[in-house]
Design an enzyme around this catalytic site. Sequence first.
Site, PDB file in Angstrom:
ATOM      1  N   GLU A 146       0.844  -1.190   0.000  1.00 55.51           N
ATOM      2  CA  GLU A 146       0.000   0.000   0.000  1.00 55.51           C
ATOM      3  C   GLU A 146       0.882   1.244   0.000  1.00 55.51           C
ATOM      4  O   GLU A 146       1.768   1.380   0.844  1.00 55.51           O
ATOM      5  CB  GLU A 146      -0.927  -0.013   1.224  1.00 55.51           C
ATOM      6  CG  GLU A 146      -1.608   1.306   1.555  1.00 55.51           C
ATOM      7  CD  GLU A 146      -2.422   1.863   0.395  1.00 55.51           C
ATOM      8  OE1 GLU A 146      -2.412   3.101   0.223  1.00 55.51           O
ATOM      9  OE2 GLU A 146      -3.055   1.068  -0.341  1.00 55.51           O
ATOM     10  N   ASP A 188     -10.614  -1.283 -10.129  1.00 53.53           N
ATOM     11  CA  ASP A 188     -10.620  -0.068 -10.942  1.00 53.53           C
ATOM     12  C   ASP A 188      -9.424   0.034 -11.879  1.00 53.53           C
ATOM     13  O   ASP A 188      -9.475   0.756 -12.871  1.00 53.53           O
ATOM     14  CB  ASP A 188     -10.664   1.168 -10.038  1.00 53.53           C
ATOM     15  CG  ASP A 188     -12.067   1.479  -9.543  1.00 53.53           C
ATOM     16  OD1 ASP A 188     -13.008   0.760  -9.929  1.00 53.53           O
ATOM     17  OD2 ASP A 188     -12.215   2.439  -8.762  1.00 53.53           O
ATOM     18  N   TYR A 237     -29.285   7.155   2.027  1.00 50.07           N
ATOM     19  CA  TYR A 237     -29.572   5.871   2.660  1.00 50.07           C
ATOM     20  C   TYR A 237     -28.913   5.828   4.033  1.00 50.07           C
ATOM     21  O   TYR A 237     -27.996   6.600   4.332  1.00 50.07           O
ATOM     22  CB  TYR A 237     -29.129   4.689   1.794  1.00 50.07           C
ATOM     23  CG  TYR A 237     -27.694   4.653   1.339  1.00 50.07           C
ATOM     24  CD1 TYR A 237     -26.669   4.157   2.151  1.00 50.07           C
ATOM     25  CD2 TYR A 237     -27.358   5.056   0.047  1.00 50.07           C
ATOM     26  CE1 TYR A 237     -25.371   4.085   1.707  1.00 50.07           C
ATOM     27  CE2 TYR A 237     -26.054   4.987  -0.416  1.00 50.07           C
ATOM     28  CZ  TYR A 237     -25.062   4.497   0.419  1.00 50.07           C
ATOM     29  OH  TYR A 237     -23.767   4.426  -0.034  1.00 50.07           O
ATOM     30  N   ARG A 267     -17.794   2.933   3.889  1.00 54.61           N
ATOM     31  CA  ARG A 267     -16.627   2.389   3.198  1.00 54.61           C
ATOM     32  C   ARG A 267     -15.509   2.030   4.174  1.00 54.61           C
ATOM     33  O   ARG A 267     -14.831   1.019   4.020  1.00 54.61           O
ATOM     34  CB  ARG A 267     -16.097   3.387   2.155  1.00 54.61           C
ATOM     35  CG  ARG A 267     -17.004   3.626   0.979  1.00 54.61           C
ATOM     36  CD  ARG A 267     -16.320   4.494  -0.071  1.00 54.61           C
ATOM     37  NE  ARG A 267     -15.292   3.738  -0.767  1.00 54.61           N
ATOM     38  CZ  ARG A 267     -15.482   3.100  -1.918  1.00 54.61           C
ATOM     39  NH1 ARG A 267     -16.667   3.108  -2.495  1.00 54.61           N
ATOM     40  NH2 ARG A 267     -14.492   2.453  -2.497  1.00 54.61           N
TER      41      ARG A 267
END
Length: 437
Positions: free
Chosen positions: A48, A306, A229, A121
């Site tokens: 990362e 992605d 939501y 998330r």
Amino acid sequence: MTTPVPPETTPSAHPGDAPDVLVVGGGIGGLATAFALARQGVAVRVLERAKEFGEVGAGIQLAPNCTRILEEFGLLDEAKARGCVPKALVMKDALDGEELTRIDLGALERRYGTPYLVIHRSDLHRLFLDACRAAGVDLRTDAAVTGYENTPGGARVTLADGTRQEAGLVVAADGLHSVAREHFVGDDVVDSRYVAYRAAVPREELPGKALALDSVVVHVGPHCHFVQYPLRGGEMLNQVAVFASPGALAGAEEFGTPEELDAAFAGTCDAVRDGIPLMWRDRRWPMRDREPVETWVHGRVALLGDAAHPPLQYMAQGAIMAIEDGWVLGQHLDRLRTADGAPDWDAALVAYEAVRVEHCRRVLTTARAWGALWHLEGTERLRRNAILRARAHDDWSFTDWIYGPTALTPDEEAAMFTPIPLDSADLARTEPEAAAR
């Protein structure tokens, strides 16, 4: 917006060992893939680039094609505990607030076997991070990959500090602006000229009338839409406001400003206008994707998430596709072994690419079409509304292809839906006042 994980809580499991797989990118897709592969008994290292593991953003929707995988991973109950299972998906017109159609999510769960879930998330990211730790994944931060190359036995990455690491397989899950995508494909991102603002607002900070805490509600309007939501068991309200940016359309360097946000929603109904002041105004997200590509596998380097197929967000499938990618790759590594029981990397990569490319191409192109449909104006907006109002609540023809089981082979891929032409709507019957005008 970000929930970082301190570096001291992300130790390397086997710092001296060479891994079987290097996963580049510690976002949701990278961690989900690392976990999926570790479950198959291979040694996985995640690289990362940031100094901490963390996720930027607000809410995320997880349809049954994702929660089915979470259930197999043994993570669904924890995801439900951290998230929220809404009652319905509801679409309304952003100008007059009229309900156009809805999906009962209880009925949807009965059809597809697992729930439609919404979650922050950062909570989903932390769920996969914890799962990776428990599975012995080697998690490394401050490890920016700047280059890729194939080797006789696998692939090698070069880091920003000049060091190199090798493995039998390298998975590039490094996002929309992927270094691997640039190296192997070299195409450009596609700017839709739309901009998104987001917010996750605690219940106690909500004005009394701006509540949508039991369903996913989407208001669709001319060149804009607005989503609400619940999150964290209804303790937060997630909001997304998306609009066509005049500045972006004009090619301005500065675009999508808060002033543009306010102007884009000025003519919408009260329920939408009540939510706009709650948006985070210090950050905005340009909505971009890429053209679909046929080749994701380059030797022993595989694009994923992605990096392979960044979509526009209208189908809420971006993170889901990445999770599916990792699950599919893991399934093929489990099934395709050499005579001595080791993973057959090349065969697994062929199988992965054979099934995922076409599915994700469908999602990318459908997301673009769905966005265009949401943002219609004038007579086309009225025709869209008439077709949506006529939809039977038990019509699953538009969801079976996407929410059903994730295909492992091309022959398992579900048939696509048949679009309904806008000009099939009878406005004289369904919109008499509008037709008279």
